[in-house]
Design an enzyme around this catalytic site. Sequence first.
Site, PDB file in Angstrom:
ATOM      1  CE  LYS A   9     -11.678  21.740-108.857  1.00 15.26           C
ATOM      2  NZ  LYS A   9     -11.032  22.643-107.831  1.00 15.26           N
TER       3      LYS A   9
ATOM      4  N   GLY B  22      -4.905  18.749-111.601  1.00 13.08           N
ATOM      5  CA  GLY B  22      -4.919  19.183-110.177  1.00 13.08           C
ATOM      6  C   GLY B  22      -4.935  17.882-109.073  1.00 13.08           C
TER       7      GLY B  22
ATOM      8  CB  VAL C  54      -8.764  16.698-115.814  1.00 10.37           C
ATOM      9  CG1 VAL C  54      -8.064  17.142-117.229  1.00 10.37           C
ATOM     10  CG2 VAL C  54      -8.008  15.617-115.466  1.00 10.37           C
ATOM     11  CB  VAL C  55      -8.645  22.303-115.382  1.00 14.68           C
ATOM     12  CG1 VAL C  55      -9.517  23.719-115.689  1.00 14.68           C
ATOM     13  CG2 VAL C  55      -8.931  22.430-113.642  1.00 14.68           C
TER      14      VAL C  55
ATOM     15  N   GLY D  19      -5.058  21.645-117.604  1.00 10.14           N
ATOM     16  CA  GLY D  19      -4.145  21.379-116.475  1.00 10.14           C
ATOM     17  C   GLY D  19      -4.867  20.145-115.530  1.00 10.14           C
TER      18      GLY D  19
ATOM     19  CG  ASP E 210      -3.948  24.843-101.546  1.00 10.63           C
ATOM     20  OD1 ASP E 210      -2.817  25.087-101.318  1.00 10.63           O
ATOM     21  OD2 ASP E 210      -4.172  24.596-102.335  1.00 10.63           O
TER      22      ASP E 210
END
Length: 925
Positions: free
Chosen positions: A613, A594, A598-599, A592, A714
């Site tokens: 990450k 963020g 990038v992860v 994914g 968050d």
Amino acid sequence: MAGARNLWKKLLLLALLLVSLHWRCTATTNPGDLAVLQSFLQGIDQKSVLTNWKNSDPCGDRWIHIKCTGAAVTALEMNNLQLGGTVTPDINKLSSLDSLQLQQNGFTGSLPSLSGLTSLSRAYFGGNSFDTIPGDFFTGLTNVMEIFLEDNHVNSTPGWSLPADIQHCSNLQTLSITNTTLGGTIPDFLGTMSSLKNLYLAYNTLRGGIPATFAGSNLIKFQANNQQGNEPLTGSIDPVASMQSLTTLWLHVNQFSGVIPPGLGNLSSLQDLKLNDNEFVGVVPQSLTQLPALKNFTIKGNMLVGPMPELGFSYDGSTNGFCQATPGLPCDPRVTALLDFAGAADAFTSPCMTTWKGNDPCSWTGINCVRGTVTTIQLPNCQLNGSISTALANLTGLTALDLRNNHISGLLPAAIVQIPTLRNLNLFRNRLSGPLPPFPSGLQVNVDENPLTPVSPASGSGASPSGSSGTQAPGSPNAPSGAEQSTRRKVSPAAIAVPVVGAVAAVAAAVSVFVMCRRKRPRFMRVQSSSAIVVHPRDSSFERETVKLPTSVAKEGHSGPSEVRVETGNLVISIHVLRKATNGFSENSILGRGGFGVVYKGELDDGTKIAVKRMESAVVNNKGLSEFQAEIQVLTKVRHRHLVALLGYCIHGNEKLLVYEYMPQGTLSQHLFEFAKHGYHHLTWKHRLSIALDVARGIEYLHGLAHKSFIHRDLKPSNILLDDTLHAKVADFGLVKLAPEGKVSVETRLAGTFGYLAPEYAVTGRVTTKVDVYSFGVILMELITGRQALDTSRSEETMHLPTWFKRMRVNRETFRSSLDPVLEVTDEEFESICSVAELAGYCTMREPYQRPDMSHAVNVLAPMVERWKPSMDFDAEEGGIDLGLSLSEALRRWQESETGMDETRTSLPTRPPGFADSFSSTDVR
Ligand SMILES: *[C@@H]1O[C@H](CO)[C@@H](O)[C@H](O)[C@H]1NC(C)=O
Ligand SMILES: *[C@@H]1O[C@H](CO)[C@@H](O)[C@H](O)[C@H]1NC(C)=O
Ligand SMILES: *[C@@H]1O[C@H](CO)[C@@H](O)[C@H](O)[C@H]1NC(C)=O
Ligand SMILES: *[C@@H]1O[C@H](CO)[C@@H](O)[C@H](O)[C@H]1NC(C)=O
Ligand SMILES: *[C@@H]1O[C@H](CO)[C@@H](O)[C@H](O)[C@H]1NC(C)=O
């Protein structure tokens, strides 16, 4: 008489005649020089600029922009004439040339070789577009004093290098090569050219360090700032501290590292010192305040800590970790003492110290406080090299000092062991020498595996397999390892060596290791040793063995605020391991993206799956970097089964990476809002309920951790990750804020995600734990309705979930219609949903004080989950130890289950390895 007079007249005439004859002769330029000038004229584009060069005799006809001595051309002075074209390669045939000034024109092509111009004293080529430099450019320039080549773009990859024969230019005083794509490393010989006074190397692609030879140079001005390559200048700047003549030192915008050498304070002529935007660490030496001539100083953009020196003029110290924003103000005494300790231990480049900045030591890695008093210092496996500073004795209130597995040498100061509150001192495996001071009674000490001078047989090297001090009472002088004694009375001296490579310092880690031991014994090597745990120092097997970092850990939040904070040791993982694990960060490994990078999914050699990450290098410099650090700082302090575990991190040049346990089932938002797209079955109400409880427990722990309150800020479904049993862990601690002492609100830059922001936070930026409670309430609404917090595809009135949800709750019928349509709920389930809806409403109350604490949410949800008994029971899979138990409970159970077992098992220490070592006795019992 008249005859004599006549004779004189005749002689005078003759002399005049001779002089005028001579004049005519010398006015005819050397034919060789004439040819060179004609060739020069050929090469340039603007021939008309050189108006009188049509005439046949350069010296005789006084050509403009040249100078002659006799028939020889001695100077070409063509500064800034807007000339273009190329420069004839024959220039070096002007054998009497003294001054060659071609700067600030538009010349292209190759620089002419200057080889053999033994008379040349000045050569200026700066500000042209020369793209090539001949290899013999500097050859034989025995008289040259100044060479300026700056601002030419020499086409050469990876950059041209200075030829070694420049060192024979034994009169060279000024060499300017700024901005010419000079590459490679700074040559050693530049430091041994004794005539050299001004060396300008800025804006090139130089890499490597400042050569040690520079320590003996006579440089007055040295500029090596702004190297442009991927790897700019690096290493320590120690050599400059001996460059006594310096007035100007520009090293800014590179990657110089280490501490600023105190010897800079000896450079009494230094006026202009620019060190900004490097990677300097540690405290700025006070000696700089004594520089009498200093007028310019830049230091921003490093990782400096401690006080800002007072220099008598203002300067920019921003983006460091200084304890005060005003020069001259001293730090908090605790900070002063700890930084003094860190300085003496050469610790500032230790990976454990990245959080040691500012004026509140209680937030630093390895430091625990109780009501503002530093009570424990735990820095095992931190690569500390120096000695132990007596400044620690200023930390009255210190109960435990744990410096296991470092390289600390020197003596153990008596003042340390005499700290009245100190109960536990662990210096296992260091390089301390003796004699040791007498230890007061009540102090547990472990100094095994130090090369201590043998004072008594008992305090010898701990390398002997049976240990050393089991018979000596704690408190007797030189009893070296009281901390181990209770352990050893019960068990044989055998111990487990955990090849975890300096990663297991935490209690929690130790417990998890135990769990693993019991199930997968072969992963651990048992050795004879005098200590309870042997954590391997970093060695060549480091990379392979990082995989054994514990991935889940015990400690539940509601066991009370007196719980110890969990501290990890060194979690550094090498970039090579991560590259390999992620197939070189391949597209296929992306899990994914963020806001900050990038992860990637990765797999270590032994099959362990990880999530990596990788920070976007563009953001790492500012906001991203602080979030990166925040995340490490938080995750090394908090460990909980419902918080995603940080397994390690990596800082490699611009690369900043965080490594987490891999959560195979992705995010809650995928399961809730996009389950079809991802091929998941929708979540049942039971699953949702248990996920809600998991999240509540994780956040409850975060809020209630040992005198501190971490605020997530968050919380949202895309930050909640699921494992294969659909149990949830909260992730993404980049915005976590530490609330100082208690739960007072702190004002922050607004961060977070719209839809989940508590109203008071959105309006005022003031943050309390109640902002997480609000977000949690919104998540409960999402679990119930399957709708997103903010759904801009819906109409104005239904877009904002909390508003709509509250409206739908007014009666049971409308409420029933608001449930996630994929849920097929029984009446019994509907009752449970109603209770959760009530909780959701409560959590999202307008005023923060109206909202409950997270523990209330846990208390509401836990019995419901218990009643519904979700089918999956993940506690069972951890070999019988419930990781949700409080730590001491888990230990007690483990000990009980071990009683009467076979010899192999009972030979394990009765406490988890490292437990007694790491924490003060009050915490343990
Ligand atoms: C470097 O030189 C180029 C011309 O080659 C010039 O355009 C540029 O501005 C110079 N850069 C600096 C930082 O002076
Ligand atoms: C400064 O110079 C003196 C004399 O050369 C020397 O003894 C001292 O160690 C130097 N100071 C530092 C901090 O290097
Ligand atoms: C200080 O630095 C500024 C900016 O580089 C420069 O303009 C100024 O001349 C310097 N002053 C001294 C005393 O070196
Ligand atoms: C320790 O405390 C004493 C007395 O308050 C003070 O003079 C000294 O500077 C302190 N040392 C450090 C390193 O904090
Ligand atoms: C301690 O010394 C070792 C070996 O010289 C070095 O690798 C390590 O980086 C040093 N530690 C620190 C914190 O500088």
